[in-house]
Design an enzyme around this catalytic site. Sequence first.
Site, short mmCIF file in Angstrom:
data_model
loop_
_atom_site.label_atom_id
_atom_site.label_comp_id
_atom_site.label_asym_id
_atom_site.label_seq_id
_atom_site.Cartn_x
_atom_site.Cartn_y
_atom_site.Cartn_z
N LYS A 11 0.81 -1.21 0.00
CA LYS A 11 0.00 0.00 0.00
C LYS A 11 0.85 1.28 0.00
O LYS A 11 2.06 1.23 0.25
CB LYS A 11 -0.93 -0.02 1.22
CG LYS A 11 -1.96 -1.13 1.16
CD LYS A 11 -2.87 -1.08 2.38
CE LYS A 11 -3.94 -2.13 2.34
NZ LYS A 11 -4.85 -2.01 3.51
N TYR A 51 -12.53 -2.20 -4.35
CA TYR A 51 -13.03 -2.26 -2.97
C TYR A 51 -14.55 -2.13 -2.89
O TYR A 51 -15.09 -1.79 -1.83
CB TYR A 51 -12.34 -1.18 -2.11
CG TYR A 51 -10.90 -1.51 -1.81
CD1 TYR A 51 -10.57 -2.53 -0.92
CD2 TYR A 51 -9.87 -0.82 -2.43
CE1 TYR A 51 -9.25 -2.85 -0.65
CE2 TYR A 51 -8.54 -1.13 -2.16
CZ TYR A 51 -8.24 -2.14 -1.28
OH TYR A 51 -6.93 -2.47 -1.00
N PHE A 59 -16.05 3.56 6.17
CA PHE A 59 -14.65 3.86 5.83
C PHE A 59 -14.35 3.82 4.34
O PHE A 59 -13.22 4.06 3.93
CB PHE A 59 -13.70 2.90 6.58
CG PHE A 59 -13.90 1.44 6.24
CD1 PHE A 59 -13.36 0.88 5.10
CD2 PHE A 59 -14.63 0.62 7.09
CE1 PHE A 59 -13.53 -0.46 4.79
CE2 PHE A 59 -14.81 -0.73 6.79
CZ PHE A 59 -14.26 -1.26 5.64
N ARG A 87 -1.86 -14.41 4.52
CA ARG A 87 -2.63 -13.75 5.58
C ARG A 87 -1.91 -13.90 6.93
O ARG A 87 -1.89 -12.97 7.74
CB ARG A 87 -4.05 -14.29 5.63
CG ARG A 87 -4.80 -13.87 4.35
CD ARG A 87 -6.27 -14.09 4.40
NE ARG A 87 -6.93 -13.21 5.34
CZ ARG A 87 -7.18 -11.92 5.15
NH1 ARG A 87 -6.78 -11.33 4.04
NH2 ARG A 87 -7.83 -11.21 6.05
N THR A 93 -5.12 -6.99 11.02
CA THR A 93 -5.34 -5.67 10.42
C THR A 93 -4.85 -4.56 11.34
O THR A 93 -4.25 -3.59 10.90
CB THR A 93 -6.82 -5.47 10.09
OG1 THR A 93 -7.23 -6.53 9.21
CG2 THR A 93 -7.08 -4.14 9.42
N ARG A 104 2.60 -6.45 9.24
CA ARG A 104 1.91 -5.31 9.82
C ARG A 104 2.49 -4.90 11.17
O ARG A 104 2.57 -3.70 11.47
CB ARG A 104 0.41 -5.60 9.92
CG ARG A 104 -0.24 -5.59 8.53
CD ARG A 104 -1.70 -5.92 8.58
NE ARG A 104 -2.33 -5.73 7.28
CZ ARG A 104 -3.38 -6.44 6.88
NH1 ARG A 104 -3.92 -7.34 7.68
NH2 ARG A 104 -3.90 -6.21 5.69
N ASN A 114 -1.93 0.15 6.93
CA ASN A 114 -1.38 -1.10 7.45
C ASN A 114 -0.46 -1.83 6.47
O ASN A 114 -0.22 -3.01 6.59
CB ASN A 114 -2.49 -2.01 7.97
CG ASN A 114 -3.48 -2.42 6.89
OD1 ASN A 114 -3.20 -2.34 5.70
ND2 ASN A 114 -4.64 -2.86 7.31
N HIS A 117 -2.21 -5.45 1.59
CA HIS A 117 -3.52 -6.08 1.38
C HIS A 117 -3.24 -7.48 0.89
O HIS A 117 -2.29 -7.72 0.14
CB HIS A 117 -4.32 -5.33 0.30
CG HIS A 117 -5.46 -6.12 -0.25
ND1 HIS A 117 -6.72 -6.08 0.28
CD2 HIS A 117 -5.52 -7.01 -1.28
CE1 HIS A 117 -7.52 -6.89 -0.40
NE2 HIS A 117 -6.80 -7.47 -1.36
N GLU A 128 -9.27 -11.06 -7.78
CA GLU A 128 -8.37 -9.93 -7.58
C GLU A 128 -7.16 -10.00 -8.50
O GLU A 128 -6.72 -8.97 -9.03
CB GLU A 128 -7.93 -9.86 -6.12
CG GLU A 128 -9.06 -9.46 -5.19
CD GLU A 128 -8.66 -9.39 -3.73
OE1 GLU A 128 -9.46 -8.89 -2.94
OE2 GLU A 128 -7.53 -9.82 -3.37
#
Length: 140
Positions: A11, A51, A59, A87, A93, A104, A114, A117, A128
């Site tokens: 990100k 998204y 949010f 993950r 998160t 993270r 964070n 993704h 995706e």
Amino acid sequence: MAPSRTLSIIKPDATRRNLTGAINAVLEESGLRIVAQKRLRLTREQAEVFYAVHRARPFFKDLVAFMTSGPVVVQVLEGEDAVERNRAIMGATDPAKAAPETIRARFAESIEANSVHGSDSPENAASEISFFFTPAEIVG
């Protein structure tokens, strides 16, 4: 078990701090291979479509604004149980709740910023991945 694939996004908070290599090192050291990768800047339209599942959440607008605030690195990761492995490597998160060795915990600035993704299921991973990559761009 055959290798599977998942999508990973580094990100804007992480690319701004030049953490792409450090994050990729963690992914690779954890047994995932990067089989496709590109750096790009999401448009508002792309972020809204990507998204869209969160469109009704409070949010959503902030998420879109954040994800379009700077470059991201989108990549396809391959390995045994790639979705779950990624993950676990990413961590919770909320970086304050993430295990110390996770991406993270090490790199995130906040719940919102964070750093990464990752797809949350094999079905979403396929969707995706095809959002960002053609089959010819994925070289394993």
